[in-house]
Design an enzyme around this catalytic site. Structure first.
Site, PDB file in Angstrom:
ATOM      1  N   ASP A  37      22.518  77.171  17.977  1.00 42.07           N
ATOM      2  CA  ASP A  37      22.141  78.588  17.981  1.00 42.07           C
ATOM      3  C   ASP A  37      20.805  78.786  17.264  1.00 42.07           C
ATOM      4  O   ASP A  37      20.486  78.054  16.331  1.00 42.07           O
ATOM      5  CB  ASP A  37      23.253  79.378  17.276  1.00 42.07           C
ATOM      6  CG  ASP A  37      23.211  80.849  17.634  1.00 42.07           C
ATOM      7  OD1 ASP A  37      22.398  81.252  18.493  1.00 42.07           O
ATOM      8  OD2 ASP A  37      23.999  81.604  17.045  1.00 42.07           O
ATOM      9  N   HIS A  54      14.130  77.544  23.700  1.00 38.75           N
ATOM     10  CA  HIS A  54      15.088  76.642  24.361  1.00 38.75           C
ATOM     11  C   HIS A  54      14.441  75.277  24.609  1.00 38.75           C
ATOM     12  O   HIS A  54      15.076  74.237  24.440  1.00 38.75           O
ATOM     13  CB  HIS A  54      15.587  77.249  25.677  1.00 38.75           C
ATOM     14  CG  HIS A  54      16.357  78.522  25.478  1.00 38.75           C
ATOM     15  ND1 HIS A  54      17.339  78.644  24.534  1.00 38.75           N
ATOM     16  CD2 HIS A  54      16.279  79.732  26.088  1.00 38.75           C
ATOM     17  CE1 HIS A  54      17.846  79.874  24.573  1.00 38.75           C
ATOM     18  NE2 HIS A  54      17.207  80.546  25.502  1.00 38.75           N
ATOM     19  N   LEU A 148      27.928  56.133  23.160  1.00 42.98           N
ATOM     20  CA  LEU A 148      28.213  57.550  22.884  1.00 42.98           C
ATOM     21  C   LEU A 148      28.607  58.299  24.157  1.00 42.98           C
ATOM     22  O   LEU A 148      27.962  58.139  25.196  1.00 42.98           O
ATOM     23  CB  LEU A 148      26.947  58.208  22.303  1.00 42.98           C
ATOM     24  CG  LEU A 148      26.988  59.728  22.134  1.00 42.98           C
ATOM     25  CD1 LEU A 148      27.888  60.128  20.960  1.00 42.98           C
ATOM     26  CD2 LEU A 148      25.580  60.300  21.930  1.00 42.98           C
TER      27      LEU A 148
HETATM   28  C1  FPP Z   1      21.367  79.431  21.754  1.00 41.11           C
HETATM   29  O1  FPP Z   1      20.238  79.994  21.128  1.00 41.11           O
HETATM   30  C2  FPP Z   1      20.972  78.422  22.757  1.00 41.11           C
HETATM   31  C3  FPP Z   1      21.335  78.409  24.094  1.00 41.11           C
HETATM   32  C4  FPP Z   1      22.175  79.418  24.709  1.00 41.11           C
HETATM   33  C5  FPP Z   1      20.828  77.395  25.033  1.00 41.11           C
HETATM   34  C6  FPP Z   1      20.882  76.010  24.465  1.00 41.11           C
HETATM   35  C7  FPP Z   1      20.302  75.052  25.412  1.00 41.11           C
HETATM   36  C8  FPP Z   1      19.480  74.040  25.080  1.00 41.11           C
HETATM   37  C9  FPP Z   1      18.985  73.782  23.697  1.00 41.11           C
HETATM   38  C10 FPP Z   1      19.070  73.098  26.099  1.00 41.11           C
HETATM   39  C11 FPP Z   1      20.046  71.943  26.125  1.00 41.11           C
HETATM   40  C12 FPP Z   1      19.599  70.930  27.078  1.00 41.11           C
HETATM   41  C13 FPP Z   1      20.396  70.022  27.706  1.00 41.11           C
HETATM   42  C14 FPP Z   1      19.794  69.045  28.612  1.00 41.11           C
HETATM   43  C15 FPP Z   1      21.850  69.996  27.549  1.00 41.11           C
HETATM   44  P1  FPP Z   1      20.004  81.557  21.297  1.00 41.11           P
HETATM   45  O2  FPP Z   1      19.184  81.794  22.509  1.00 41.11           O
HETATM   46  O3  FPP Z   1      21.314  82.266  21.299  1.00 41.11           O
HETATM   47  O4  FPP Z   1      19.203  81.926  20.016  1.00 41.11           O
HETATM   48  P2  FPP Z   1      19.204  83.360  19.269  1.00 41.11           P
HETATM   49  O5  FPP Z   1      20.593  83.533  18.714  1.00 41.11           O
HETATM   50  O6  FPP Z   1      18.173  83.161  18.209  1.00 41.11           O
HETATM   51  O7  FPP Z   1      18.842  84.389  20.275  1.00 41.11           O
END
Ligand code: FPP
Length: 258
Positions: A37, A54, A148
């Site tokens: 997050d 992201h 893993l």
């Molecule tokens: C939450 O941060 C993050 C997500 C919903 C997306 C996570 C995805 C990735 C990091 C990419 C993963 C890649 C692979 C290949 C699996 P948020 O957007 O909720 O952050 P905020 O709370 O600050 O708005």
């Protein structure tokens, strides 16, 4: 423990060496689950669009995979897209879906090189076709790997997963192959999309939020929870070592006495 090339690089940093020396490598978690997050807030702090966060978050995913491989952790589950994430702006959702495709195309060779096997949990069928295809290719290409297991939660919601498990149990009860009075926690576990995966020992959530947000609700019954203010794109090896050190300081009683 045999040290990989990347692990040696990391060990070459004095800080990392000191941090790792504080861990008992024989008592590491078998399964780490992560709620990644804070990407959006990380991007906003730099005046950039959310997708920038992201993309930066992918580097942390890479670092966690590498760290878990190096530490011989058996399972890493990452909450990559929740069943509720569809409620985000359309351009952010489509940006994340495209990002998955780009990242997988780039990373499959690395995953294979690190002997990582990819598994998916969640309602993958509802994802856009190109994202489904990219993940299907990744799962198939890494299926024979023995290191893993990276469990990617995609369009995943624990309540939804429990509902589909209940549906299959109810169908068996109606068909007469199961007595509804005999349903056990193990039978429910065997119908979840996490069937066959051990329960997480440690669940990490970044960015200062202290809730589970519909992630592994059944499986996390006795999981140690670790919350940190660090935003996901800033969560690296040292932060993981801090989480592991705190985990190793906890006494796990699983409802029994110490
Ligand atoms: C939450 O941060 C993050 C997500 C919903 C997306 C996570 C995805 C990735 C990091 C990419 C993963 C890649 C692979 C290949 C699996 P948020 O957007 O909720 O952050 P905020 O709370 O600050 O708005």
């Amino acid at each position: 423990m045999n040290l990989s090339h990347t692990q040696r690089d990391w060990f070459n940093s004095r800080h990392a060496r000191e941090a790792l020396a504080t861990l008992d490598v024989a008592a590491l978690p078998q399964h780490i689950a992560i709620i990644m997050d804070g990407n959006g807030r990380w991007a906003k702090k730099q005046g950039k669009p959310r997708l920038f966060g992201h993309k930066a978050g992918v580097a942390s995913v890479r670092e966690m995979i590498g760290s878990c491989v190096e530490l011989h952790i058996a399972y890493l589950t990452i909450y990559s897209f929740s069943a509720e994430n569809w409620n985000r702006p359309q351009d952010e959702v489509s940006g994340i879906m495209k990002l998955f495709v780009e990242v997988l195309a780039r990373e499959i060779a690395n995953l294979n090189r690190q002997n990582v096997r990819v598994k998916l949990i969640g309602k993958v069928d509802d994802l856009p076709q190109c994202t489904r295809d990219a993940f299907a290719e990744c799962v198939q290409s890494t299926a024979a790997n023995t290191g893993l297991t990276l469990v990617v939660a995609l369009n995943y919601g624990a309540r939804q997963d429990l509902c589909q498990a209940a549906t299959t149990l109810a169908a068996d009860a109606v068909a007469g192959t199961l007595d509804s009075a005999d349903i056990t926690p193990e039978m429910i576990a065997s119908r979840l999309s996490t069937a066959g995966i051990p329960d997480p020992d440690l669940l990490i959530r970044t960015s200062g939020e202290s809730r589970l947000s519909n992630f592994l609700l059944f499986e996390a019954a006795y999981t140690e929870l670790y919350f940190t203010d660090i935003l996901w794109p800033d969560f690296g090896r040292d932060a993981l070592v801090d989480a592991l050190r705190e985990y190793q300081g906890r006494e796990r009683r699983f409802g029994g006495l110490s």
